[in-house]
Design a protein around this motif. Structure first.
Motif, short mmCIF file in Angstrom:
data_model
loop_
_atom_site.label_atom_id
_atom_site.label_comp_id
_atom_site.label_asym_id
_atom_site.label_seq_id
_atom_site.Cartn_x
_atom_site.Cartn_y
_atom_site.Cartn_z
N LEU A 158 50.87 39.15 35.27
CA LEU A 158 50.70 39.83 33.99
C LEU A 158 51.95 40.54 33.53
CD1 LEU A 158 47.22 41.53 33.86
CD2 LEU A 158 48.05 39.52 32.69
N GLN A 167 40.83 42.15 31.48
CA GLN A 167 41.04 41.44 32.75
C GLN A 167 39.92 41.75 33.74
OE1 GLN A 167 43.55 39.63 32.36
NE2 GLN A 167 44.60 40.72 30.73
N ASP A 171 53.58 38.73 30.68
CA ASP A 171 52.68 38.12 29.69
C ASP A 171 53.14 38.50 28.27
OD1 ASP A 171 50.63 36.82 28.44
OD2 ASP A 171 49.05 38.20 29.06
N SER A 201 47.67 42.62 26.50
CA SER A 201 47.42 41.38 27.23
C SER A 201 45.94 41.03 27.25
CB SER A 201 47.95 41.51 28.65
OG SER A 201 47.77 40.32 29.35
#
Length: 347
Positions: free
Chosen positions: A207, A308, A210, A305
């Motif tokens: 990540l 998650q 990202d 992002s």
């Protein structure tokens, strides 16, 4: 206050041609089983040679050709502290945390003026933000799943909110009545993605990298938002961040939200801003004072992002995460925008 920092230099060393991508990956707007907060704490500090590798980047052009550019990093002081994570508050569950605190922006006067007009829609289903007259910042996973480019990224387009509608009168009146933005779609000339995104952490998606920059085929004439270096949580007023995007559950609407950050690592912010898929790739910004001036200025300090799911001690936990713009990432994104490092010495 925004503090000026001396930025490391990223210079290109060599560029190679690569085979054209297949463009066959499925777009995934929500990621799972990534390196979470506890995993981040255990990561080793990247060495200079690691960073050169992670910050090397692929460029995909409109005609499907692809190159890899290897870079060198100059003037970098490595932080021996590593991925220290500051814990602020306990984690909660779900993408909408408690009362939904998102605002749909209906008023055209707000929608088409700064800072809301900097939000753009990406044709693969994500959001992004204008960072120059020709460049858009978004999340890498909107374009690439770590192994291949997603299906829609070959003919990638960016939708900028229009101030005036043309075309069918009835549709125009309905859109106006519903407060829906209409879009002016622009083709993307090239896309830059850091190699760190392809490499992953322990065979998983990384990540930390990202983020991606899209170069538009034609420049736009609207105000864009400048990049800033993300300060530590304690340097932010109320630890508050803001971002606007096009959440899937509010189709066609621009959705704005703000919230405080819960945790941070060197590369990521962990927070519980209410967000749904579609807002991924939005530019996260702050409003701080300019040094020695009374003026306030908004700058982008992270890329959202998305939501998650991670394994923590055998249990699935969730949070929302944003990729911080560190001095190194600032140098890289600035280099992509300007094509040289001379304009990127101070951030």
């Amino acid at each position: 206050t925004w503090h000026l920092k001396k930025i490391p230099q990223i210079v290109s060393e060599r560029t190679f041609s690569l085979d054209s991508p297949k463009f066959e990956a499925k777009t995934k707007l929500e990621l799972s089983s990534v390196c979470g907060i506890e995993c981040q704490r255990k990561l080793p500090v990247p060495s200079l040679s690691d960073l050169k590798d992670l910050l090397s980047y692929e460029t995909v052009f409109e005609n499907g050709t692809r190159t890899l550019t290897e870079v060198n990093v100059l003037g970098l002081a490595l932080d021996p502290a590593g991925n220290t994570t500051i814990r602020r508050s306990s984690r909660k569950k779900r993408q909408i945390y408690g009362t939904d605190s998102r605002f749909s922006i209906y008023d055209k006067r707000f929608m088409t003026n700064f800072p809301f007009n900097t939000a753009v829609k990406i044709s693969t289903g994500c959001s992004g933000i204008l960072i120059s007259p020709k460049h858009v910042l978004t999340a890498a996973h909107c374009l690439h799943n770590g192994k291949d480019y997603v299906k829609g990224s070959k003919r990638l387009r960016v939708g900028l909110m229009k101030t005036k509608s043309r075309g069918d009168g009835r549709k125009r009146k309905a859109a106006k009545r519903n407060g829906m933005p209409s879009f002016q779609w622009t083709r993307v000339k090239s896309t830059h993605i850091p190699k760190g995104w392809f490499k992953g952490v322990s065979g998983d998606i990384a990540l930390d990298y990202d983020y991606a920059v899209l170069e538009l085929k034609r420049p736009h004439k609207r105000k864009y938002m400048e990049l800033g270096i993300s300060p530590a949580i304690k340097m932010m007023p109320g630890s508050m961040i803001h971002f606007s995007g096009f959440d899937n559950d509010r189709s066609g609407q621009l959705v704005y939200r703000f919230c405080s950050i819960s945790d941070e690592s060197n590369d990521l912010f962990y927070q519980y801003c209410d967000a749904e898929p579609g807002s991924t790739g939005s530019g996260v910004y702050l409003r701080l004072k300019e040094p020695n001036k009374k003026k306030w200025k908004r700058k982008i300090i992270a890329v959202f992002s998305g939501h998650q799911w991670v394994d923590v001690n055998g249990e699935q936990q969730d949070y929302n995460v944003a990729v911080r713009i560190t001095p190194l990432k600032y140098a890289q994104i600035c280099f992509w925008v300007h094509g040289n490092d001379e304009n990127c010495t101070q951030g």
